[in-house]
Scaffold this active site. Structure first.
Site, mmCIF file in Angstrom:
data_model
loop_
_atom_site.group_PDB
_atom_site.id
_atom_site.type_symbol
_atom_site.label_atom_id
_atom_site.label_comp_id
_atom_site.label_asym_id
_atom_site.label_seq_id
_atom_site.Cartn_x
_atom_site.Cartn_y
_atom_site.Cartn_z
ATOM 1 N N GLN A 274 0.832 -1.199 0.000
ATOM 2 C CA GLN A 274 0.000 0.000 0.000
ATOM 3 C C GLN A 274 0.875 1.261 0.000
ATOM 4 O OE1 GLN A 274 -3.238 0.427 -0.315
ATOM 5 N NE2 GLN A 274 -3.826 -1.735 -0.303
ATOM 6 N N TYR A 303 -5.935 -12.276 -3.422
ATOM 7 C CA TYR A 303 -5.058 -11.205 -3.908
ATOM 8 C C TYR A 303 -4.237 -10.698 -2.717
ATOM 9 C CZ TYR A 303 -8.917 -11.364 -7.298
ATOM 10 O OH TYR A 303 -9.885 -11.782 -8.169
ATOM 11 N N GLU A 327 -2.106 -15.426 -4.084
ATOM 12 C CA GLU A 327 -1.487 -14.289 -4.777
ATOM 13 C C GLU A 327 -1.013 -14.750 -6.156
ATOM 14 O OE1 GLU A 327 0.190 -11.099 -6.333
ATOM 15 O OE2 GLU A 327 -1.093 -11.057 -4.545
ATOM 16 N N ASP A 370 -8.893 -8.260 -2.002
ATOM 17 C CA ASP A 370 -8.164 -7.011 -2.245
ATOM 18 C C ASP A 370 -7.621 -7.042 -3.674
ATOM 19 O OD1 ASP A 370 -6.817 -4.624 -2.080
ATOM 20 O OD2 ASP A 370 -5.252 -5.338 -0.732
ATOM 21 N N CYS A 397 -9.611 -0.305 -4.649
ATOM 22 C CA CYS A 397 -8.925 0.942 -4.981
ATOM 23 C C CYS A 397 -9.601 1.665 -6.135
ATOM 24 C CB CYS A 397 -7.449 0.689 -5.305
ATOM 25 S SG CYS A 397 -7.182 -0.420 -6.695
#
Length: 440
Positions: A274, A303, A327, A370, A397
């Site tokens: 982040q 993720y 991931e 995410d 996001c």
């Protein structure tokens, strides 16, 4: 009235600006056609230069070059190269990446809330009031928050950044959105010839930064070593070759050390973390408060990156529980294995989320999503629905992709229990959100 052609970037118009639009634009109209205007504010009368659009285009894009009637929320831009009005006077475009810098910070958040509400209405069919929270109590006017920054290198070997939607490079001599550790490297003073890009990570915990040098084709190893030698210690320096996915150490380490809520993480090279200095704390707090994981539960962190959420989730569910951490990036998944070493309740899988979910048959009590900016998508949402978790925490996001995926959940009988939106990208149009979804 003048008409734009497909390649006409010199057409100037006087427009009255209305509502904000997703993507850093504001809506105006010219002879019935929508014009997406940057660097303006609702209610302003502005002169713009059309940057994209021909007579047959459904809409045009334009940059503000003069303000004829200003909004009371307009302020002086904190970064001269990104100031559209100054750039227009100099006959060049502004740097991209600080497109809301001309707007007072409180008004930025009000506009972002309106944009989020509009996306929920349009893409999820939901009417919901939204407020945008600052990332921390001391937001410093929206400056000094970026722990990651990427720069181009121009033909003269100087640090530069791209204009919006353009290959044109604008030299820069500071980056006020970045944390001080990035600016203290003073990379703009270096001759960076034989590089095409420089990327910097400077952890918020004060540990040593990492500078990645992305070389031009045929760059000399001796030249790269010379550049590394001029970058101030204690920064580590490495060469990153994206096409070969090759990371070569020149000095120090090829990774940075991050920390959050008592957990330590290593993030290698271009691995994801982040960007805002407070984002890991803020988002981890939202995830834990929303999911309220209990000992013995089985949770999926999808993720998962380097394990930012996986580690505290594993601590919460304990040895009797389990966390599936998925991931897609091989390098980031390797970081996760190092970061989560010793947590026997964690199963780390590298691969596409939809493929892993198709093979995974264990029950799930809760899920954290995410995804990247494109969102999770219909297939993943439907797969999660089939796993029958009682709660899903969605970190997003991008409000458009979140609203689209939320619509899929709603059609499957889920409801949005809670929604928090965070201003983790001040002075830009971006924002981050956490949505708590439960079965109706």
């Amino acid at each position: 009235m003048p008409q734009a052609t497909d390649r006409d970037s010199d057409l100037e118009l006087e427009l009255t600006v209305s509502a904000p639009a997703h993507g850093g634009h504001f809506i105006a109209r010219h002879e019935g056609r929508v014009v997406f205007v940057r660097h303006a504010l609702p209610g302003e009368r502005v002169r713009v230069r059309v940057t994209d659009g021909g007579p047959d285009a459904g809409f045009w894009r334009a940059d503000t070059i003069e303000v004829l009637e200003a909004s009371p929320h307009r302020v002086e831009h904190p970064w001269a190269p990104a100031d559209a009005l100054l750039a227009a006077k100099a006959g060049k475009p502004p740097v991209g990446g600080a497109e809301f810098g001309h707007i007072a910070l409180d008004e930025q958040r009000a506009l972002k809330a309106a944009i989020f509400e509009e996306q929920l209405h349009r893409l999820a069919g939901m009417e919901r009031s939204v407020s945008v929270e600052p990332a921390d109590a001391n937001d410093d006017g929206g400056l000094g928050w970026r722990t990651r920054a990427a720069f181009a290198v121009d033909q003269s070997g100087r640090l530069a950044m791209n204009a919006h939607r353009s290959d044109q490079l604008i030299p820069v001599a500071d980056m006020p959105l970045a944390v001080p550790a990035i600016n203290e490297l003073r990379l703009w003073e270096q001759d960076l010839s034989q590089l095409v890009r420089v990327e910097v990570a400077a952890p918020a915990n004060g540990s040593a930064p990492l500078v990645l040098l992305v070389p031009a084709k045929g760059a000399s190893p001796r030249r790269l070593a010379a550049i590394a030698g001029r970058i101030p210690a204690p920064a580590s320096v490495a060469v990153w070759e994206p096409e070969e996915q090759r990371l070569t150490r020149l000095r120090g380490r090829t990774w940075v050390s991050e920390s959050c809520r008592g957990h330590e993480y290593r993030v290698t090279g271009e691995g994801f973390w982040q960007i805002h200095r407070s984002a890991p704390q803020v988002l981890t707090g939202a995830v834990l408060a929303g999911l309220d994981p209990q000992p013995g539960q089985r949770v999926a962190d999808l993720y998962a990156g380097a394990g930012l959420f996986t580690a505290p989730l594993a601590a919460a569910v304990g040895p009797s529980g389990g966390v599936l951490s998925v991931e897609g990036s091989p390098g980031t998944s390797r970081d996760a294995r190092k970061n989560l070493h010793g947590m026997e309740q964690v199963q780390i899988v590298q691969g596409k989320v939809e493929n892993v979910l198709q093979r995974h048959h264990d029950r799930l009590d809760a899920v954290v999503l995410d995804p990247p900016r494109a969102g999770a998508g219909r297939k993943v949402v439907e797969q999660l629905h089939g796993k029958r978790p009682s709660v899903v925490g969605y970190v997003a996001c991008d409000p458009a992709s979140f609203a689209r995926d939320l619509g899929y959940f709603l059609k499957l009988g889920w409801e949005l229990r809670d929604l928090r939106v965070f201003d983790l990208y001040p002075n830009t149009h971006h924002m981050e959100s956490f949505g708590l979804l439960v079965r109706a």
